[in-house]
Design a protein around this motif. Structure first.
Motif, short mmCIF file in Angstrom:
data_model
loop_
_atom_site.label_atom_id
_atom_site.label_comp_id
_atom_site.label_asym_id
_atom_site.label_seq_id
_atom_site.Cartn_x
_atom_site.Cartn_y
_atom_site.Cartn_z
N ILE A 1 0.87 -1.17 0.00
CA ILE A 1 0.00 0.00 0.00
C ILE A 1 0.91 1.23 0.00
CG2 ILE A 1 -1.82 1.29 1.17
CD1 ILE A 1 -2.81 -1.39 2.29
N VAL A 2 0.96 1.88 -1.16
CA VAL A 2 1.82 3.05 -1.38
C VAL A 2 1.40 4.18 -0.43
CG1 VAL A 2 2.59 4.73 -3.10
CG2 VAL A 2 2.12 2.36 -3.79
N HIS A 3 2.35 4.85 0.14
CA HIS A 3 2.18 5.97 1.08
C HIS A 3 1.78 5.53 2.48
CE1 HIS A 3 2.74 8.56 -2.32
NE2 HIS A 3 1.59 8.23 -2.86
N GLY A 4 1.43 4.24 2.65
CA GLY A 4 1.15 3.71 3.97
C GLY A 4 0.00 4.37 4.70
N PHE A 5 0.02 4.26 6.03
CA PHE A 5 -1.06 4.76 6.87
C PHE A 5 -0.98 6.27 7.07
CE2 PHE A 5 -3.18 5.38 11.03
CZ PHE A 5 -4.43 4.87 10.71
N GLU A 6 0.21 6.79 7.31
CA GLU A 6 0.37 8.22 7.61
C GLU A 6 0.85 9.05 6.43
OE1 GLU A 6 1.95 9.30 11.57
OE2 GLU A 6 2.47 7.16 11.65
N GLY A 7 1.39 8.44 5.41
CA GLY A 7 1.82 9.17 4.23
C GLY A 7 3.20 9.79 4.34
N ASP A 8 3.55 10.48 3.28
CA ASP A 8 4.85 11.14 3.19
C ASP A 8 4.89 12.40 4.05
OD1 ASP A 8 5.81 9.30 1.24
OD2 ASP A 8 4.66 10.38 -0.28
N PRO A 9 6.07 12.78 4.54
CA PRO A 9 6.16 14.03 5.31
C PRO A 9 6.10 15.24 4.38
CG PRO A 9 8.32 12.99 5.15
CD PRO A 9 7.34 12.05 4.51
N ASP A 10 5.49 16.31 4.88
CA ASP A 10 5.45 17.56 4.11
C ASP A 10 6.73 18.36 4.39
OD1 ASP A 10 5.11 18.86 6.59
OD2 ASP A 10 2.97 19.20 6.28
N GLU A 11 6.76 19.60 3.96
CA GLU A 11 7.98 20.42 4.12
C GLU A 11 8.31 20.71 5.58
OE1 GLU A 11 4.50 23.27 3.67
OE2 GLU A 11 5.16 21.45 2.64
N HIS A 12 7.35 20.49 6.49
CA HIS A 12 7.58 20.68 7.92
C HIS A 12 7.75 19.33 8.63
CE1 HIS A 12 6.61 24.89 7.40
NE2 HIS A 12 5.51 24.53 6.77
N PHE A 13 7.90 18.27 7.85
CA PHE A 13 8.08 16.91 8.36
C PHE A 13 6.84 16.38 9.07
CE2 PHE A 13 12.28 18.89 8.19
CZ PHE A 13 12.86 18.10 7.23
N HIS A 14 5.68 16.96 8.77
CA HIS A 14 4.41 16.47 9.32
C HIS A 14 3.82 15.45 8.35
CE1 HIS A 14 4.02 20.63 11.42
NE2 HIS A 14 4.78 19.80 12.10
N ARG A 15 3.26 14.42 8.90
CA ARG A 15 2.59 13.41 8.08
C ARG A 15 1.08 13.65 8.12
NH1 ARG A 15 6.25 9.51 6.43
NH2 ARG A 15 8.20 9.60 7.58
N ASN A 16 0.33 12.90 7.33
CA ASN A 16 -1.13 13.02 7.23
C ASN A 16 -1.57 14.32 6.57
OD1 ASN A 16 -1.79 10.52 8.72
ND2 ASN A 16 -0.91 11.62 10.46
N THR A 17 -0.68 14.95 5.83
CA THR A 17 -1.03 16.20 5.16
C THR A 17 -0.97 16.09 3.64
OG1 THR A 17 1.23 17.02 5.26
CG2 THR A 17 -0.21 17.60 7.11
N LEU A 18 -0.31 15.05 3.12
CA LEU A 18 -0.14 14.92 1.67
C LEU A 18 -0.85 13.71 1.08
CD1 LEU A 18 3.71 15.65 1.42
CD2 LEU A 18 1.81 17.24 1.00
N ASN A 19 -0.74 12.58 1.76
CA ASN A 19 -1.27 11.34 1.23
C ASN A 19 -1.31 10.31 2.35
OD1 ASN A 19 1.50 10.55 1.45
ND2 ASN A 19 1.88 11.18 -0.65
N GLY A 20 -1.68 9.09 2.03
CA GLY A 20 -1.75 8.02 3.01
C GLY A 20 -3.18 7.62 3.32
N TRP A 21 -3.32 6.50 4.01
CA TRP A 21 -4.62 5.93 4.34
C TRP A 21 -5.50 6.93 5.08
CZ3 TRP A 21 -6.27 0.92 3.15
CH2 TRP A 21 -7.46 0.49 3.77
#
Length: 131
Positions: free
Chosen positions: A101-121
């Motif tokens: 499952i590409v991008h996983g549960f939390e997704g890729d980090p954004d420019e501030h290293f936060h996840r759940n903002t770009l992609n993911g489950w």
């Protein structure tokens, strides 16, 4: 190994009730960050060792599927990175239908290293639960 985006993976699970969704993150991630309902937890590695044991992992998955190595397996981790070596280990052991499952549960980090903002489950608004 096949690769599906989260929404594609969710649709696949709906269309293939025999498929097994395996969350390979550490237990703390699975419980406290959240996981899709019905996901089976089989960690690729755990704290504090933080080193994979591919043989243990494959054996545990084999027990979960009752030895049916042709059963479709969808693998989920935080970002879709750990699932690659875990899936390779399963394929090397003879599992024939392994899906990352590409991008996983939390997704890729954004420019501030936060996840759940770009992609993911979770970002895609797919079902999940938390302890």
């Amino acid at each position: 190994m096949k690769h599906l985006l989260p929404k594609e993976a969710h649709a696949y699970l709906q269309a293939h009730p025999e498929a097994l969704l395996i969350d390979i993150r550490m237990e703390l991630e699975y419980l406290y960050v959240g996981h899709p309902p019905g996901a089976i937890h089989v960690a690729w590695y755990e704290y504090p060792e933080m080193h994979p044991d591919p043989e243990r992992f494959v054996n545990q998955v084999r027990r979960e599927v009752g030895g049916a190595i042709d059963r479709p397996l969808l693998l989920l981790c935080r970002s879709g990175t750990r699932t690659l070596p875990a899936g390779a280990a399963l394929e090397a052991a003879g599992f024939s239908e392994v899906i990352n499952i590409v991008h996983g549960f939390e997704g890729d980090p954004d420019e501030h290293f936060h996840r759940n903002t770009l992609n993911g489950w979770r970002f895609e608004g797919l079902p999940w639960e938390q302890m």
